[in-house]
Design a protein around this motif. Sequence first.
Motif: not given
Length: 208
Positions: A130-131, A133-145
């Motif tokens: 279901r996750f 199919a919804r395709a709204a997975p959230g985002a990972y981020l790296r830390v630049l500062r």
Amino acid sequence: MNLAVITEAEWAGDASGRSGIDKRPAAGRVPVRVDGVVGDFIAERAVHGGPDQAVYAYGVEDAEWWAAELDRAVPPGRFGENLSTLGVDVTGAVIGEEWAVGSALLQVTKPRTPCRTFAGFWGVPDLIKRFGARAAPGAYLRVLREGEVGADDPVEVRERPAHGVTVGEVFRALHREPELLPRLLDAPDLPESIREKARRRLGVAGPR
């Protein structure tokens, strides 16, 4: 900012039977470092955490959709996210997009891929399907500062790459719509492991 409460359960993917997917709002400001959020717990470091997955963000709006879909409360951190954002199009965020949050500067790197730990924590056996199919997975981020982030800090989009490849597009390319795979090669800020996966599926030689 949400931090993990260590959970011991049969569904936990870690060999020790522990998981950090259950995150709760933290009091005060929380330091964010290149290798992750200070005070957070990550069990399976082979697949979670690290510089390209230092912070995980999920939209309150998407959480509200799931609350209605599953008829249950979905408080902040329920998706295992460090940042519960409001008014930010997380699925539509462009890979390489830079977010100023508190005194930290973050960069969008990739979507989340759900796992069995996620389904076990929620107690919804078909949640992965279901996750997807919804395709709204959230985002990972790296830390630049490196910096500190607090509960009411706004997310300010500082820079957005012109290639336009979004978090949602990457997720769909990898899981549902292989015709989108060529687009992934246009996003240099994607982790190299994902770009290499796209090249393999497309039969394209990598950089020399």
